[in-house]
Design a protein around this motif. Structure first.
Motif, PDB file in Angstrom:
ATOM      1  N   LEU A   7     -32.273   8.761  35.174  1.00 34.60           N
ATOM      2  CA  LEU A   7     -31.207   8.234  34.321  1.00 34.60           C
ATOM      3  C   LEU A   7     -31.744   7.207  33.326  1.00 34.60           C
ATOM      4  CD1 LEU A   7     -28.432   8.046  37.003  1.00 34.60           C
ATOM      5  CD2 LEU A   7     -28.320   9.390  34.901  1.00 34.60           C
ATOM      6  N   ASN A   8     -32.803   6.530  33.700  1.00 33.07           N
ATOM      7  CA  ASN A   8     -33.426   5.578  32.788  1.00 33.07           C
ATOM      8  C   ASN A   8     -34.094   6.293  31.613  1.00 33.07           C
ATOM      9  OD1 ASN A   8     -34.059   2.836  32.132  1.00 33.07           O
ATOM     10  ND2 ASN A   8     -36.152   3.210  32.794  1.00 33.07           N
ATOM     11  N   SER A   9     -34.377   7.578  31.792  1.00 30.85           N
ATOM     12  CA  SER A   9     -35.046   8.340  30.736  1.00 30.85           C
ATOM     13  C   SER A   9     -34.086   9.133  29.860  1.00 30.85           C
ATOM     14  CB  SER A   9     -36.063   9.303  31.353  1.00 30.85           C
ATOM     15  OG  SER A   9     -35.408  10.341  32.052  1.00 30.85           O
ATOM     16  N   GLY A  10     -32.797   9.136  30.211  1.00 34.54           N
ATOM     17  CA  GLY A  10     -31.856   9.903  29.408  1.00 34.54           C
ATOM     18  C   GLY A  10     -30.476   9.961  30.022  1.00 34.54           C
ATOM     19  N   SER A  19     -30.446  19.604  39.291  1.00 35.22           N
ATOM     20  CA  SER A  19     -31.556  20.510  38.997  1.00 35.22           C
ATOM     21  C   SER A  19     -32.879  19.749  38.915  1.00 35.22           C
ATOM     22  CB  SER A  19     -31.280  21.242  37.686  1.00 35.22           C
ATOM     23  OG  SER A  19     -32.371  22.037  37.322  1.00 35.22           O
ATOM     24  N   LYS A  20     -32.877  18.629  38.226  1.00 32.75           N
ATOM     25  CA  LYS A  20     -34.103  17.824  38.082  1.00 32.75           C
ATOM     26  C   LYS A  20     -34.573  17.255  39.417  1.00 32.75           C
ATOM     27  CE  LYS A  20     -34.690  17.560  33.499  1.00 32.75           C
ATOM     28  NZ  LYS A  20     -35.901  17.896  32.794  1.00 32.75           N
ATOM     29  N   CYS A  63     -28.165  12.995  24.665  1.00 33.57           N
ATOM     30  CA  CYS A  63     -26.822  13.428  25.049  1.00 33.57           C
ATOM     31  C   CYS A  63     -26.701  14.954  24.986  1.00 33.57           C
ATOM     32  CB  CYS A  63     -25.801  12.793  24.112  1.00 33.57           C
ATOM     33  SG  CYS A  63     -24.113  13.331  24.409  1.00 33.57           S
ATOM     34  N   PRO A  64     -26.267  15.575  26.081  1.00 32.46           N
ATOM     35  CA  PRO A  64     -26.131  17.039  26.063  1.00 32.46           C
ATOM     36  C   PRO A  64     -25.086  17.528  25.068  1.00 32.46           C
ATOM     37  CG  PRO A  64     -25.291  16.137  28.121  1.00 32.46           C
ATOM     38  CD  PRO A  64     -25.910  15.001  27.363  1.00 32.46           C
ATOM     39  N   VAL A  78     -24.746   7.596  32.540  1.00 28.69           N
ATOM     40  CA  VAL A  78     -25.639   6.755  31.751  1.00 28.69           C
ATOM     41  C   VAL A  78     -25.985   5.517  32.571  1.00 28.69           C
ATOM     42  CG1 VAL A  78     -25.864   5.479  29.579  1.00 28.69           C
ATOM     43  CG2 VAL A  78     -24.415   7.525  29.673  1.00 28.69           C
ATOM     44  N   ILE A  79     -27.253   5.198  32.638  1.00 29.19           N
ATOM     45  CA  ILE A  79     -27.667   3.998  33.361  1.00 29.19           C
ATOM     46  C   ILE A  79     -27.159   2.761  32.615  1.00 29.19           C
ATOM     47  CG2 ILE A  79     -29.915   3.772  32.230  1.00 29.19           C
ATOM     48  CD1 ILE A  79     -31.042   3.030  35.055  1.00 29.19           C
TER      49      ILE A  79
END
Length: 97
Positions: A7-10, A19-20, A63-64, A78-79
């Protein structure tokens, strides 16, 4: 901690985060609910009305909705600043050990 690192990366949906992380989305939902309660993560509902605000949005690049140009509302996670601070403290402690 892996969830906060991601979450810190996106910005992620439950499905993309699951999935990740390689775990079931129901497990991720429980984890996210906990992180939201602790105020490490914010749940944000986005949709077509957001498109006009993308140019000034700090999360637009990850953002997707922005990337996929979706026509429906989705929830993203979002973090928060508190989450970032916790993540930084945690990684600093683990790296100095």
């Amino acid at each position: 901690m892996k969830a906060l690192k991601l979450l810190n990366s996106g910005v992620f949906t439950i499905d993309t985060l699951a999935s990740k992380l390689g775990v079931d989305k129901y497990v991720v939902k429980e984890l996210i609910d906990y992180l939201v309660i602790r105020r490490y993560v914010n749940e944000v509902e986005i949709g077509p009305e957001c498109k006009s605000k993308c140019a000034t949005c700090r999360i637009a690049k990850s953002c997707p909705f922005y990337k996929l140009n979706l026509n429906t509302k989705i929830k993203i996670y979002v973090i928060t600043e508190k989450g970032i601070d916790y993540f930084k403290r945690y990684t600093k402690v683990n790296h100095s050990s």
